[in-house]
Design an enzyme around this catalytic site. Structure first.
Site, PDB file in Angstrom:
ATOM      1  N   ARG A  53      -1.467  -8.384  13.290  1.00  0.00           N
ATOM      2  CA  ARG A  53      -1.951  -7.412  12.302  1.00  0.00           C
ATOM      3  C   ARG A  53      -2.842  -8.076  11.258  1.00  0.00           C
ATOM      4  O   ARG A  53      -3.815  -7.483  10.785  1.00  0.00           O
ATOM      5  CB  ARG A  53      -0.776  -6.681  11.655  1.00  0.00           C
ATOM      6  CG  ARG A  53      -0.342  -5.483  12.495  1.00  0.00           C
ATOM      7  CD  ARG A  53       1.138  -5.232  12.398  1.00  0.00           C
ATOM      8  NE  ARG A  53       1.539  -4.682  11.129  1.00  0.00           N
ATOM      9  CZ  ARG A  53       2.723  -4.914  10.551  1.00  0.00           C
ATOM     10  NH1 ARG A  53       3.598  -5.714  11.124  1.00  0.00           N
ATOM     11  NH2 ARG A  53       3.020  -4.351   9.421  1.00  0.00           N
ATOM     12  N   ARG A  62      11.011  -7.194   4.925  1.00  0.00           N
ATOM     13  CA  ARG A  62      11.050  -5.788   5.334  1.00  0.00           C
ATOM     14  C   ARG A  62      11.676  -5.655   6.728  1.00  0.00           C
ATOM     15  O   ARG A  62      12.359  -4.683   7.023  1.00  0.00           O
ATOM     16  CB  ARG A  62       9.628  -5.214   5.328  1.00  0.00           C
ATOM     17  CG  ARG A  62       9.567  -3.723   5.613  1.00  0.00           C
ATOM     18  CD  ARG A  62       8.190  -3.164   5.323  1.00  0.00           C
ATOM     19  NE  ARG A  62       7.210  -3.554   6.319  1.00  0.00           N
ATOM     20  CZ  ARG A  62       5.913  -3.278   6.238  1.00  0.00           C
ATOM     21  NH1 ARG A  62       5.427  -2.629   5.210  1.00  0.00           N
ATOM     22  NH2 ARG A  62       5.087  -3.653   7.187  1.00  0.00           N
ATOM     23  N   LYS A 109       0.819  -1.222   0.000  1.00  0.00           N
ATOM     24  CA  LYS A 109       0.000   0.000   0.000  1.00  0.00           C
ATOM     25  C   LYS A 109       0.846   1.262   0.000  1.00  0.00           C
ATOM     26  O   LYS A 109       0.618   2.168  -0.777  1.00  0.00           O
ATOM     27  CB  LYS A 109      -0.835   0.119   1.295  1.00  0.00           C
ATOM     28  CG  LYS A 109      -1.926  -0.827   1.511  1.00  0.00           C
ATOM     29  CD  LYS A 109      -2.768  -0.426   2.726  1.00  0.00           C
ATOM     30  CE  LYS A 109      -2.067  -0.309   4.062  1.00  0.00           C
ATOM     31  NZ  LYS A 109      -1.550  -1.520   4.637  1.00  0.00           N
ATOM     32  N   ARG A 114      -9.373   2.263   8.617  1.00  0.00           N
ATOM     33  CA  ARG A 114      -9.001   0.885   8.911  1.00  0.00           C
ATOM     34  C   ARG A 114     -10.058   0.157   9.722  1.00  0.00           C
ATOM     35  O   ARG A 114      -9.881  -1.018  10.042  1.00  0.00           O
ATOM     36  CB  ARG A 114      -7.709   0.910   9.711  1.00  0.00           C
ATOM     37  CG  ARG A 114      -6.589   0.029   9.162  1.00  0.00           C
ATOM     38  CD  ARG A 114      -5.359   0.328   9.987  1.00  0.00           C
ATOM     39  NE  ARG A 114      -4.254  -0.526   9.737  1.00  0.00           N
ATOM     40  CZ  ARG A 114      -3.142  -0.133   9.098  1.00  0.00           C
ATOM     41  NH1 ARG A 114      -3.040   1.065   8.582  1.00  0.00           N
ATOM     42  NH2 ARG A 114      -2.141  -0.969   8.985  1.00  0.00           N
ATOM     43  N   ARG A 128      11.306  -1.909  11.242  1.00  0.00           N
ATOM     44  CA  ARG A 128      10.079  -1.462  11.919  1.00  0.00           C
ATOM     45  C   ARG A 128       9.823  -2.332  13.129  1.00  0.00           C
ATOM     46  O   ARG A 128       9.908  -3.553  13.039  1.00  0.00           O
ATOM     47  CB  ARG A 128       8.894  -1.571  10.952  1.00  0.00           C
ATOM     48  CG  ARG A 128       8.616  -0.279  10.236  1.00  0.00           C
ATOM     49  CD  ARG A 128       7.499  -0.433   9.253  1.00  0.00           C
ATOM     50  NE  ARG A 128       6.246  -0.885   9.846  1.00  0.00           N
ATOM     51  CZ  ARG A 128       5.077  -0.809   9.232  1.00  0.00           C
ATOM     52  NH1 ARG A 128       4.994  -0.291   8.033  1.00  0.00           N
ATOM     53  NH2 ARG A 128       3.983  -1.255   9.818  1.00  0.00           N
TER      54      ARG A 128
HETATM   55  P1  AMP Z   1       0.942   0.734   8.614  1.00  0.00           P
HETATM   56  O1  AMP Z   1       2.166   1.563   8.414  1.00  0.00           O
HETATM   57  O2  AMP Z   1      -0.205   1.195   7.765  1.00  0.00           O
HETATM   58  O3  AMP Z   1       1.200  -0.735   8.504  1.00  0.00           O
HETATM   59  O4  AMP Z   1       0.474   0.997  10.141  1.00  0.00           O
HETATM   60  C1  AMP Z   1       1.299   0.603  11.224  1.00  0.00           C
HETATM   61  C2  AMP Z   1       0.494   0.562  12.506  1.00  0.00           C
HETATM   62  O5  AMP Z   1      -0.015   1.869  12.807  1.00  0.00           O
HETATM   63  C3  AMP Z   1      -0.736  -0.331  12.483  1.00  0.00           C
HETATM   64  O6  AMP Z   1      -0.420  -1.695  12.743  1.00  0.00           O
HETATM   65  C4  AMP Z   1      -1.566   0.288  13.602  1.00  0.00           C
HETATM   66  O7  AMP Z   1      -1.057  -0.057  14.884  1.00  0.00           O
HETATM   67  C5  AMP Z   1      -1.305   1.768  13.403  1.00  0.00           C
HETATM   68  N1  AMP Z   1      -2.285   2.359  12.468  1.00  0.00           N
HETATM   69  C6  AMP Z   1      -2.045   2.787  11.196  1.00  0.00           C
HETATM   70  N2  AMP Z   1      -3.169   3.266  10.635  1.00  0.00           N
HETATM   71  C7  AMP Z   1      -4.137   3.130  11.567  1.00  0.00           C
HETATM   72  C8  AMP Z   1      -5.533   3.419  11.579  1.00  0.00           C
HETATM   73  N3  AMP Z   1      -6.162   3.946  10.518  1.00  0.00           N
HETATM   74  N4  AMP Z   1      -6.222   3.137  12.716  1.00  0.00           N
HETATM   75  C9  AMP Z   1      -5.619   2.626  13.801  1.00  0.00           C
HETATM   76  N5  AMP Z   1      -4.324   2.307  13.851  1.00  0.00           N
HETATM   77  C10 AMP Z   1      -3.577   2.561  12.744  1.00  0.00           C
END
Ligand code: AMP
Length: 192
Positions: A140, A123, A9, A84, A129
């Site tokens: 996740r 990754r 994404k 989300r 990360r």
């Molecule tokens: P990502 O970089 O999109 O994989 O997001 C990393 C982490 O950030 C996720 O596993 C959540 O813990 C948090 N996170 C990101 N976007 C959201 C969202 N829209 N709502 C809640 N938590 C989020």
């Protein structure tokens, strides 16, 4: 830009946003920046993110709403990692309706789970990360299935265009598939 963790994404959204001439707004990147800056939001979010959970809806909705109010998002934005959950989607619809706007299209990246695991573990060795662990990933994926996948049904029911894109393959190829779908839907796209 919609898809499970590891679907690409972020990579695709940043490329496609350039072609659309609109900002790429990535909820996860914004949260990681809050964590790095040690803000109140960052302190609250960090343990939840490390465990692979979701940061509370109201915090994320407020963060995205204030970002969307910045001048560069006046003509639209490419949202990545938001909404989300269904409550986030409802909040987004309401905030856009206030501006006589709506979600134009959902780009859904489709990648099989064994490929997601492979990519995330790769990754982990390159980006470091703190949530890219086997346990973090399992959590996740579970959260994705339970809380995030229903967001697609929300938009399907609301008659929003959902473009499913095969997210398997070469990064450039996938970008080309997304751009072709957008053009097909009448969206103006800048040349690369
Ligand atoms: P990502 O970089 O999109 O994989 O997001 C990393 C982490 O950030 C996720 O596993 C959540 O813990 C948090 N996170 C990101 N976007 C959201 C969202 N829209 N709502 C809640 N938590 C989020």
């Amino acid at each position: 830009m919609f898809g499970p963790p590891g679907s690409g994404k972020g990579t695709q959204a940043s490329r496609v946003a350039v072609r659309l001439g609109i900002p790429h707004i990535a909820a996860g990147d914004m949260l990681r920046s809050e964590v790095a800056r040690g803000t109140a939001l960052g302190l609250e979010a960090k343990p939840i993110m490390d465990a692979g959970g979701l940061v509370p809806d109201d915090l994320v909705v407020r963060m995205i709403e204030s970002r969307l109010n910045e001048p560069d998002a006046k003509n639209g934005a490419l949202l990545d990692g938001f909404p989300r959950t269904v409550p986030q989607a409802i909040a987004l619809d309401a905030m856009l309706a206030k501006r006589n706007d709506r979600v134009a299209e959902v780009i859904s990246l489709e990648v099989p789970e064994d490929e997601l695991r492979r990519r995330i573990l790769k990754r982990a060795t390159t980006e470091g990360r703190s949530d890219d662990t086997l346990e973090g990933l399992a959590q996740r994926l579970k959260v994705y299935r339970q809380d995030t996948a229903p967001v697609l049904d929300h938009y399907r029911t609301g008659n929003t265009l959902i473009e499913s894109i095969n997210g398997h393959g070469d990064i450039d190829e996938i970008t080309d598939r997304i751009i072709a779908a957008l053009k097909h839907n009448g969206v103006t796209v800048k040349t690369a």
